[in-house]
Design a protein around this motif. Structure first.
Motif, PDB file in Angstrom:
ATOM      1  N   GLY A  51     -17.393  23.804 -92.926  1.00 61.55           N
ATOM      2  CA  GLY A  51     -18.303  24.766 -93.526  1.00 61.55           C
ATOM      3  C   GLY A  51     -18.204  24.860 -95.030  1.00 61.55           C
ATOM      4  N   HIS A 185     -25.923  30.221 -90.293  1.00 61.24           N
ATOM      5  CA  HIS A 185     -25.845  31.208 -89.214  1.00 61.24           C
ATOM      6  C   HIS A 185     -25.935  32.586 -89.859  1.00 61.24           C
ATOM      7  CE1 HIS A 185     -24.966  33.319 -85.581  1.00 61.24           C
ATOM      8  NE2 HIS A 185     -24.814  32.183 -84.906  1.00 61.24           N
ATOM      9  N   HIS A 233     -21.185  22.874 -83.970  1.00 63.67           N
ATOM     10  CA  HIS A 233     -20.153  22.944 -85.010  1.00 63.67           C
ATOM     11  C   HIS A 233     -19.602  21.561 -85.338  1.00 63.67           C
ATOM     12  CE1 HIS A 233     -19.406  27.070 -86.206  1.00 63.67           C
ATOM     13  NE2 HIS A 233     -19.501  27.478 -84.955  1.00 63.67           N
ATOM     14  N   PHE A 238     -21.347  24.541 -91.436  1.00 63.77           N
ATOM     15  CA  PHE A 238     -21.988  25.845 -91.320  1.00 63.77           C
ATOM     16  C   PHE A 238     -21.809  26.638 -92.618  1.00 63.77           C
ATOM     17  CE2 PHE A 238     -22.637  25.031 -87.024  1.00 63.77           C
ATOM     18  CZ  PHE A 238     -23.010  26.138 -86.264  1.00 63.77           C
ATOM     19  N   VAL A 240     -21.922  30.745 -92.988  1.00 64.22           N
ATOM     20  CA  VAL A 240     -21.958  31.867 -92.061  1.00 64.22           C
ATOM     21  C   VAL A 240     -21.940  33.191 -92.811  1.00 64.22           C
ATOM     22  CG1 VAL A 240     -20.691  33.016 -90.197  1.00 64.22           C
ATOM     23  CG2 VAL A 240     -20.759  30.527 -90.303  1.00 64.22           C
TER      24      VAL A 240
END
Length: 520
Positions: A51, A185, A233, A238, A240
């Motif tokens: 991420g 997300h 994932h 990601f 988030v």
């Protein structure tokens, strides 16, 4: 309707009660990405993730949990530090290893590991894996952001609102098949409420509403055992942000929905924040300190887009007029009301002032533009939990991105419906200054419907909206220097496995021309 994508065709299980079962289910769909040892108790039941990619670094994540649903929330691990080795390579066979090292998985962090790998090349795909306790994890795919200033293209996936027991995470698997460059997300990654609601149960599980750190850890483990979520994932990095259900429904600042004292809620919030950071591939700067967390941040995707990931929960004023949908609420118009808090708002203003990106993008949680909701008695009401309850604060943000010609995009989750709308500096009959793309839920709300009697009144009441859809799914945004195109993907059902996916509608905003045009 167009762009019909075929489903994977494999059956999905209603509940993965052990990590080995989850890994086997995923491996049957993507064996090329799985590199594993055999024998013994597998500690990598919760998969891997990456991420917050920068042009020269990215976060790699895993958590050791051979028994992930243990009541103490510690995943069946011993109360001691465990060494975890990691590798990052230029290819999925690991013949060209770029970096490798060793990290410590500590019981204080539920044996979660966050590795910030630097010294990487911009705009590159990489592959990574972990080893510990005689086992090797699956392989993950990640990528770095392009070099700052580089005008390139990108594919972003946008998701929100996945309630485990109300449906299968089929949409996550379909998004994984599209291999996005980055997944945003936008909140409600988990739901804090008790399992098995009276209205809809597709995947039952036995757990009450979560309050303690052990509760939150187990709930995240419940979700992360899902093979479709693990697949997404493992295929893309990601970015988030949390919304309300990662803590408590419709919480605002230090004010809970439930009947708790302020101190009780702050203790609960501290537990929720800690568990959230333990399970998310986020940088050390986002690690919480007690009940506080610096979640908001900027991610630059070269010169193409600046992504401002916002926190619309932690610093906001309480919802006006007692929350809910309100027909007439003067409190929402008070000029001093804030959604972001003074510090975050000033941070956003300073970032907006110096931005030279082609697209300025808010990644945030609750509905930004006007949203009038028709009531049964014929009146129209506004949702106070959204920016509609914080009108002056919304205008201040719009002003940040309309002080000079901009390409302003807002990405939103929360409301369990797809929406496409234009943003206006004032009344909807004025020229648009940007657009808002709202992602429906992954599962929350169940299958949904295509009932025109529900859709048509919303569009009539909101001239700023071009489209809405009450199905589950996700967004895919294909972005170039010339245009931002968002595809509204939907699945026909989530209450049983095996759904296909289709593109219900696509909309484009041309650079330099704020507004929406239908395409496809």
């Amino acid at each position: 309707m167009s762009d019909v994508l075929s489903p994977h065709g494999q059956s999905r299980r209603s509940l993965i009660m052990a990590g080995a079962a989850a890994m086997t289910a995923w491996a049957s769909r993507a064996p090329a990405l799985v590199i594993r040892d055999v024998g013994g108790v597998d500690p990598f039941t919760l998969g891997v993730a990456s991420g917050d990619p920068w042009s020269d670094s990215v976060v790699l994540w895993t958590r050791l949990a051979p028994q992930p649903l243990e009541l103490d929330g510690l995943g069946g691990m011993p109360a001691r530090d465990v060494d975890v080795r990691w590798e990052l390579a230029a290819d999925d066979r690991f013949t060209r290893i770029i970096h490798k090292g060793q990290a410590t998985a500590s019981p204080a962090a539920a044996h979660a590991v966050h590795v910030e790998v630097g010294g990487l090349s911009p705009g590159r795909e990489y592959h990574y894996r972990f080893e510990a306790m005689g086992h090797r994890s699956r392989t993950g795919r990640t990528r770095t952001a392009p070099a700052r200033g580089e005008q390139t293209s990108a594919r972003f996936g946008i998701v929100s609102c996945s309630r485990y027991e109300t449906g299968y995470f089929t949409a996550y698997a379909h998004l994984a098949a599209e291999r996005p460059d980055l997944v945003l997300h936008l909140g409600d990654y988990i739901y804090e409420t008790a399992g098995n609601p009276a209205t809809l149960v597709a995947r039952p599980f036995d757990q009450a509403e979560i309050i303690t750190l052990a509760d939150y850890r187990r709930r995240y483990a419940q979700y992360r055992l899902d093979p479709d979520l693990q697949a997404l994932h493992a295929i893309a990095p990601f970015a988030v942000v949390f919304d309300d259900h990662e803590v408590d429904n419709n919480w605002a600042g230090d004010i809970p929905e439930d009947k708790q004292t302020r101190q009780q809620f702050l203790e609960r919030r501290a537990a929720a924040f800690k568990a959230h950071h333990e399970v998310m591939p986020m940088r050390r700067a986002a690690a919480p300190s007690g009940s506080s967390s610096r979640l908001y941040r900027e991610l630059a995707w070269g010169g193409l887009a600046n992504l401002y990931m916002l926190d619309t929960r932690q610093f906001r004023d309480d919802q006006p007029c007692g929350d809910g949908n309100r027909v007439d609420c003067a409190e929402r118009l008070i000029a001093t009301r804030t959604m972001l808090g003074a510090t975050q708002e000033q941070w956003l203003r300073s970032r907006a002032a110096r931005s030279t990106a082609r697209w300025d993008v808010l990644g945030q949680q609750v509905f930004f533009g006007d949203l009038w909701r028709p009531l049964a008695d014929g009146r129209l009401a506004l949702p106070m939990d959204s920016w509609n309850g914080y009108v002056a604060a919304r205008q201040r943000v719009i002003d940040m991105f309309t002080d000079r010609p901009r390409n302003f995009v807002v990405l939103t989750g929360d409301v369990h419906r797809h929406y496409a709308g234009t943003l206006h500096a004032g009344a909807p009959d004025r020229a648009p200054v940007g657009v808002e793309f709202v992602a429906t839920s992954i599962t929350s709300g169940g299958d949904g419907s295509d009932n025109a009697e529900q859709i048509d009144p919303i569009l009539r009441a909101n001239p700023n909206l071009r489209f809405t859809c009450d199905r589950r799914g996700y967004l895919v945004s294909d972005v170039t220097p010339q245009a931002w195109t968002t595809h509204y993907r939907v699945v026909p059902f989530v209450t049983r496995p095996g759904a296909g996916v289709e593109t219900r509608r696509s909309y484009v905003m041309e650079a330099g021309a704020p507004g929406l045009s239908q395409t496809g």
